[in-house]
Design a protein around this motif. Structure first.
Motif, PDB file in Angstrom:
ATOM      1  N   ASP A 104      -3.704  -1.461  33.006  1.00  0.00           N
ATOM      2  CA  ASP A 104      -2.846  -1.097  34.148  1.00  0.00           C
ATOM      3  C   ASP A 104      -3.653  -0.579  35.328  1.00  0.00           C
ATOM      4  OD1 ASP A 104      -0.443  -1.840  33.036  1.00  0.00           O
ATOM      5  OD2 ASP A 104      -0.058   0.110  32.119  1.00  0.00           O
ATOM      6  N   TYR A 138       6.626 -13.621  32.717  1.00  0.00           N
ATOM      7  CA  TYR A 138       7.155 -12.262  32.645  1.00  0.00           C
ATOM      8  C   TYR A 138       8.410 -12.144  33.502  1.00  0.00           C
ATOM      9  CZ  TYR A 138       4.453 -12.127  36.994  1.00  0.00           C
ATOM     10  OH  TYR A 138       3.938 -12.409  38.235  1.00  0.00           O
ATOM     11  N   TYR A 148      11.992   0.633  39.717  1.00  0.00           N
ATOM     12  CA  TYR A 148      11.066   0.301  38.639  1.00  0.00           C
ATOM     13  C   TYR A 148       9.826  -0.315  39.277  1.00  0.00           C
ATOM     14  CZ  TYR A 148       9.022  -1.282  34.286  1.00  0.00           C
ATOM     15  OH  TYR A 148       8.160  -1.445  33.233  1.00  0.00           O
ATOM     16  N   SER A 208       2.160  -8.531  28.691  1.00  0.00           N
ATOM     17  CA  SER A 208       2.934  -8.515  27.442  1.00  0.00           C
ATOM     18  C   SER A 208       4.106  -9.486  27.489  1.00  0.00           C
ATOM     19  CB  SER A 208       3.458  -7.101  27.151  1.00  0.00           C
ATOM     20  OG  SER A 208       4.408  -6.705  28.129  1.00  0.00           O
ATOM     21  N   ASN A 247       2.917 -12.234  24.162  1.00  0.00           N
ATOM     22  CA  ASN A 247       2.370 -10.895  24.388  1.00  0.00           C
ATOM     23  C   ASN A 247       0.860 -10.950  24.176  1.00  0.00           C
ATOM     24  OD1 ASN A 247       1.592  -8.235  24.402  1.00  0.00           O
ATOM     25  ND2 ASN A 247       3.226  -7.526  23.051  1.00  0.00           N
ATOM     26  N   ARG A 262       6.889  -9.086  29.213  1.00  0.00           N
ATOM     27  CA  ARG A 262       8.110  -8.306  29.106  1.00  0.00           C
ATOM     28  C   ARG A 262       9.244  -8.913  29.928  1.00  0.00           C
ATOM     29  NH1 ARG A 262       8.912  -1.822  30.533  1.00  0.00           N
ATOM     30  NH2 ARG A 262      11.110  -1.735  29.854  1.00  0.00           N
ATOM     31  N   PHE A 302      13.393  -8.178  31.236  1.00  0.00           N
ATOM     32  CA  PHE A 302      14.239  -7.042  31.576  1.00  0.00           C
ATOM     33  C   PHE A 302      15.710  -7.456  31.563  1.00  0.00           C
ATOM     34  CE2 PHE A 302      10.117  -6.477  33.488  1.00  0.00           C
ATOM     35  CZ  PHE A 302       9.814  -5.130  33.284  1.00  0.00           C
ATOM     36  N   ASP A 324       3.198  -4.925  31.796  1.00  0.00           N
ATOM     37  CA  ASP A 324       4.470  -5.657  31.747  1.00  0.00           C
ATOM     38  C   ASP A 324       4.213  -7.159  31.830  1.00  0.00           C
ATOM     39  OD1 ASP A 324       6.132  -3.359  31.687  1.00  0.00           O
ATOM     40  OD2 ASP A 324       6.034  -3.182  33.881  1.00  0.00           O
ATOM     41  N   LEU A 343       6.591  -2.516  38.541  1.00  0.00           N
ATOM     42  CA  LEU A 343       5.947  -3.406  37.578  1.00  0.00           C
ATOM     43  C   LEU A 343       4.487  -3.004  37.352  1.00  0.00           C
ATOM     44  CD1 LEU A 343       7.350  -6.833  38.774  1.00  0.00           C
ATOM     45  CD2 LEU A 343       7.579  -5.937  36.442  1.00  0.00           C
ATOM     46  N   GLN A 344       4.060  -3.043  36.098  1.00  0.00           N
ATOM     47  CA  GLN A 344       2.690  -2.745  35.727  1.00  0.00           C
ATOM     48  C   GLN A 344       2.017  -3.994  35.155  1.00  0.00           C
ATOM     49  OE1 GLN A 344       1.306   0.243  36.376  1.00  0.00           O
ATOM     50  NE2 GLN A 344       3.277   1.007  37.171  1.00  0.00           N
TER      51      GLN A 344
END
Length: 501
Positions: free
Chosen positions: A494, A392, A348, A357, A480, A359, A361, A354, A350-351
């Motif tokens: 991004d 995050y 994965y 926001s 977010n 985010r 996991f 992410d 990360l952006q």
């Protein structure tokens, strides 16, 4: 007489027949060309992030060996003396530190660990009992190609020791913990696009730095006179965000901007300084461009340039800053602070979206935070600030190279886009991740299975970490900050083309 002669010849003949056996007993056995060993985990490189993984794995009962391509251990923290530590905090200024790295920061903020020898003592206590072999060169990596996704494995590695002898080591897990992809650079992985995707041009990296060390600084005068100015006076003279506390400084962009560098390969940005006590100050501000950390000549050339530029910067600081009138250079580090080099595709990636926001996991191994800070390049010297996340998650999959079942990435090798890397790379974020992965390996007893963990198994691991180590990786509430953006705007975030206040 004839019988005596025949007897002599017979004895000679017998001795000739027995000579090989005699030789095997009297001639020393030559040194073996290759020796073999086996361990649970091999860590390549001695950056502190990977040492947290090694420490956790050892404490959980696993065997760990550290093989370091550098001549001395410690990487950017010890050899590079990058000892201005960035603490991740959320929007409410709550610290995000957890795990063993929190102890380092606590002692750092108290002033107990500020000087180089104090950092060395801490580092040595962290690696106590863990075998480290420095100055190695990787000769060959033996792989099992496997079948299907995430099934390639490293079986063994042959390397040359500093004394020239060849050794082969086998392990269940392998950790990339260098700043120049010494292991992963030869695994056939796809390189993640770098900072060139933001600033343009061909393959590029954020600048390296040499830490500047000074003594005979009157920090009390420095702090008092700056803080006696109005906010407008500070901004007009030194630049916006300029701040001086009893421990740190940041800002001073105008001080950097008014210095004329000797070449296009070097640049003085704003001053991040740490009061090391007793008039000693360490500054992270001098950028060096086009440094290749995989090339010893490139490193040495950059070190030489950084040292000569520090000599030029000293009178500039004496003139610009109160309390610095009698400042002197307090030596130089033996190595550089390498921010950025080749990183490779992970399970994965990360952006920036992410991060912005907030985010989280299911396979979180860290909860990070820090502004998305893209340091400069030779063509974009001031870099770019792309946004301020609240906090995050950082998933285990961002530390697993794509297609490999038993390779782990530590520290600045994290799988993150060029933009997300501006925040994800921060040492505290990835130190927690490394320690958690080491603890997970311990739970697995060093056996294969890291990449096959299910969501339920990770839930159980999160509960275990919270109960035993007070590390909380689930249930975090993050803001977010891009929820009102369109899909196209999020794509721009991004790509680093849309920066957020």
């Amino acid at each position: 007489m004839k019988r005596l002669v025949r007897l002599v010849f017979a004895l000679i003949f017998v001795c000739l027949l027995l000579l090989p056996a005699c030789e095997s007993e009297t001639v020393p056995i030559s040194k073996e060309k290759n020796t073999s060993s086996q361990t649970h985990v091999v860590v390549i490189g001695s950056e502190i992030e990977g040492m947290y993984l090694a420490r956790a794995a050892v404490d959980e009962g696993l065997s760990v060996v550290v093989l370091d391509p550098r001549e001395k251990p410690g990487g950017q923290l010890i050899q590079g003396q990058m000892q201005f530590l960035d603490e991740p905090v959320d929007d409410h200024n709550n610290s995000l530190l957890q795990g063993s790295v929190k102890t380092l920061f606590t002692r750092y903020k108290k002033g107990e660990i500020r000087k180089a020898n104090e950092f060395e003592q801490y580092y040595n206590s962290l690696i106590k009992g863990i075998p480290i072999e420095s100055g190695i060169t990787i000769i060959r990596v033996d792989k099992d190609e496997g079948h299907g996704a995430a099934t390639q494995t490293i079986k063994s590695m042959t390397y040359r020791s500093a004394d020239g002898s060849e050794k082969t080591i086998s392990a269940n897990y392998w950790v990339e913990n260098t700043d120049f992809a010494a292991l992963t650079g030869d695994l056939g992985l796809a390189r993640l696009p770098g900072i060139e995707t933001v600033f343009g041009g061909s393959k590029d990296y954020m600048a390296a730095s040499i830490m500047m060390k000074f003594r005979n600084v009157d920090w009390k005068k420095f702090q008092t006179e700056i803080n006696n100015l109005s906010r407008k006076e500070v901004e007009d003279k030194y630049g916006s965000t300029t701040t001086v506390t009893d421990k740190f400084t940041w800002g001073f962009g105008k001080v950097g901007g008014e210095f004329a560098p000797s070449s296009k390969e070097v640049f003085l940005r704003g001053l991040n300084a740490i009061n090391q006590r007793d008039g000693e100050v360490l500054i992270n501000a001098l950028l060096l461009f086009n440094v290749d950390p995989s090339n010893k000549e490139s490193i040495q050339s950059a070190l030489n340039l950084g040292k000569s530029e520090t000599v030029r910067i000293l009178p500039h600081l004496r003139q610009q800053l109160p309390g610095w009138e009698k400042a002197e250079i307090n030596g130089y580090p033996d190595y550089l602070y390498i921010r950025d080099y080749n990183r490779y595709q992970t399970e994965y990636v990360l952006q920036a979206s992410d991060l912005m926001s907030g985010r989280m996991f299911w396979d979180n191994v860290s909860i990070g935070g820090y502004p998305i800070d893209l340091q400069g390049t030779a063509t974009h010297t001031w870099g770019q600030h792309s946004g301020d996340p609240d906090k995050y998650g950082m998933p285990l999959r961002a530390f697993i190279p794509k297609g490999y079942a038993n390779v782990i990435l530590a520290g600045k090798n994290v799988g993150a886009s060029a933009v997300a890397y501006g925040s994800a790379r921060i040492q505290a974020n990835t130190s927690l991740a490394a320690e958690v992965i080491g603890l997970i390996l311990g739970k697995l007893k060093g056996e294969p299975g890291l990449t096959k963990l299910t969501e339920q198994e990770m839930n159980d691991i999160h509960s275990y970490l919270k109960d035993k180590y007070r590390i909380a990786l689930s249930g975090a509430d993050a803001k977010n900050k891009i929820e009102n953006l369109s899909g196209d705007q999020i794509k721009q975030v991004d790509m680093g083309k849309l920066t957020l206040p």
